[in-house]
Scaffold this active site. Structure first.
Site, PDB file in Angstrom:
ATOM      1  N   GLY A  45       4.671   5.767  -1.533  1.00  0.00           N
ATOM      2  CA  GLY A  45       3.387   5.347  -0.979  1.00  0.00           C
ATOM      3  C   GLY A  45       3.438   3.858  -0.677  1.00  0.00           C
ATOM      4  N   GLN A  50       0.630  -4.526   1.026  1.00  0.00           N
ATOM      5  CA  GLN A  50       1.953  -4.678   0.407  1.00  0.00           C
ATOM      6  C   GLN A  50       3.007  -5.198   1.384  1.00  0.00           C
ATOM      7  OE1 GLN A  50       1.854  -0.539  -1.494  1.00  0.00           O
ATOM      8  NE2 GLN A  50       2.978  -1.778  -2.992  1.00  0.00           N
ATOM      9  N   CYS A  92       4.860   0.627  -9.011  1.00  0.00           N
ATOM     10  CA  CYS A  92       4.345   0.112  -7.739  1.00  0.00           C
ATOM     11  C   CYS A  92       5.434  -0.751  -7.120  1.00  0.00           C
ATOM     12  CB  CYS A  92       3.093  -0.723  -8.002  1.00  0.00           C
ATOM     13  SG  CYS A  92       2.408  -1.465  -6.509  1.00  0.00           S
ATOM     14  N   LEU A  93       5.657  -0.595  -5.813  1.00  0.00           N
ATOM     15  CA  LEU A  93       6.703  -1.385  -5.147  1.00  0.00           C
ATOM     16  C   LEU A  93       6.438  -2.883  -5.269  1.00  0.00           C
ATOM     17  CD1 LEU A  93       7.250   0.643  -1.845  1.00  0.00           C
ATOM     18  CD2 LEU A  93       8.711   0.613  -3.884  1.00  0.00           C
ATOM     19  N   HIS A 134      -3.877   5.560  -6.067  1.00  0.00           N
ATOM     20  CA  HIS A 134      -3.105   4.307  -6.161  1.00  0.00           C
ATOM     21  C   HIS A 134      -3.203   3.529  -4.844  1.00  0.00           C
ATOM     22  CE1 HIS A 134       0.582   2.050  -7.715  1.00  0.00           C
ATOM     23  NE2 HIS A 134       0.527   1.690  -6.454  1.00  0.00           N
ATOM     24  N   GLU A 135      -3.019   4.237  -3.708  1.00  0.00           N
ATOM     25  CA  GLU A 135      -3.025   3.543  -2.410  1.00  0.00           C
ATOM     26  C   GLU A 135      -4.442   3.113  -2.019  1.00  0.00           C
ATOM     27  OE1 GLU A 135      -0.237   2.546  -1.569  1.00  0.00           O
ATOM     28  OE2 GLU A 135       0.909   3.965  -2.783  1.00  0.00           O
ATOM     29  N   HIS A 138      -5.157  -0.036  -3.764  1.00  0.00           N
ATOM     30  CA  HIS A 138      -4.533  -1.188  -3.097  1.00  0.00           C
ATOM     31  C   HIS A 138      -5.447  -1.756  -2.010  1.00  0.00           C
ATOM     32  CE1 HIS A 138      -0.505  -1.986  -4.526  1.00  0.00           C
ATOM     33  NE2 HIS A 138      -0.127  -0.729  -4.448  1.00  0.00           N
TER      34      HIS A 138
HETATM   35 NI    NI Z   1       1.462   0.228  -5.386  1.00  0.00          NI
END
Ligand code: NI
Length: 169
Positions: A45, A50, A92-93, A134-135, A138
């Site tokens: 995701g 990000q 998370c990236l 989660h997204e 963000h």
């Molecule tokens: Ni994330």
């Protein structure tokens, strides 16, 4: 184009993103680039903040290219229903090399727009529900650490600050 992933500490990650109002070719290209950037970073995701873009756009593919039908594009998403609870390790990236157990609803319905601006609803459970939450978080300037206990969150932030000081972040 593959964008570099913005890491925790960059203010773009903690600011609510702006509503998308123009659905044009540039948006389609950005979405394609977001999928490429997500896969390049081994993620399932990715939200536009990000990659440093404060717009309400997220992409998800929990099958990691296995199933083209699993590709999800969420523009201006809103969680309109959630139920159940499920705890699972989450990463998370933008917070690389960290994972923590996070408790979230186990089934959610999101209302969003597609690349053409058409409104749709999507219900998902387990990993899909987690990714939708989660997204969407963000895009509201929220990271998964905000769902941890204050103790765990502070510990994580301390460890990250240490890495920043060492030039390893
Ligand atoms: Ni994330």
């Amino acid at each position: 184009m593959i964008y570099p992933i913005v890491k925790y500490g960059n203010p773009v990650l903690e600011k609510p993103a702006e509503t998308v109002t123009v659905f044009d070719e540039e948006l389609q290209k950005l979405i394609n680039d977001m999928f490429e950037s997500m896969w390049a970073a081994q993620g399932v995701g990715l939200a536009a903040p990000q990659i440093g873009i404060g717009r309400r756009i997220a992409v998800i593919d929990v099958t990691f290219k296995e199933d083209p039908k699993a590709k999800l594009v969420l523009i201006n998403p809103e969680i309109i229903h959630s139920e159940g609870r499920h705890t699972q390790s989450e990463g998370c990236l933008s917070i690389p090399d960290f994972r923590e157990n996070v408790t979230r609803p186990n089934q959610v319905t999101v209302r969003a727009q597609d690349v053409h601006g058409r409104v749709f609803e999507k219900t998902g459970d387990e990993l899909v529900a987690r990714a939708l939450l989660h997204e969407t978080d963000h895009l509201n300037g929220k990271l998964y650490m905000s769902h941890l206990s204050a103790l765990k969150r502070d510990l994580m932030k301390r460890r990250i600050r240490k890495l920043m000081k060492a030039g390893e972040w």
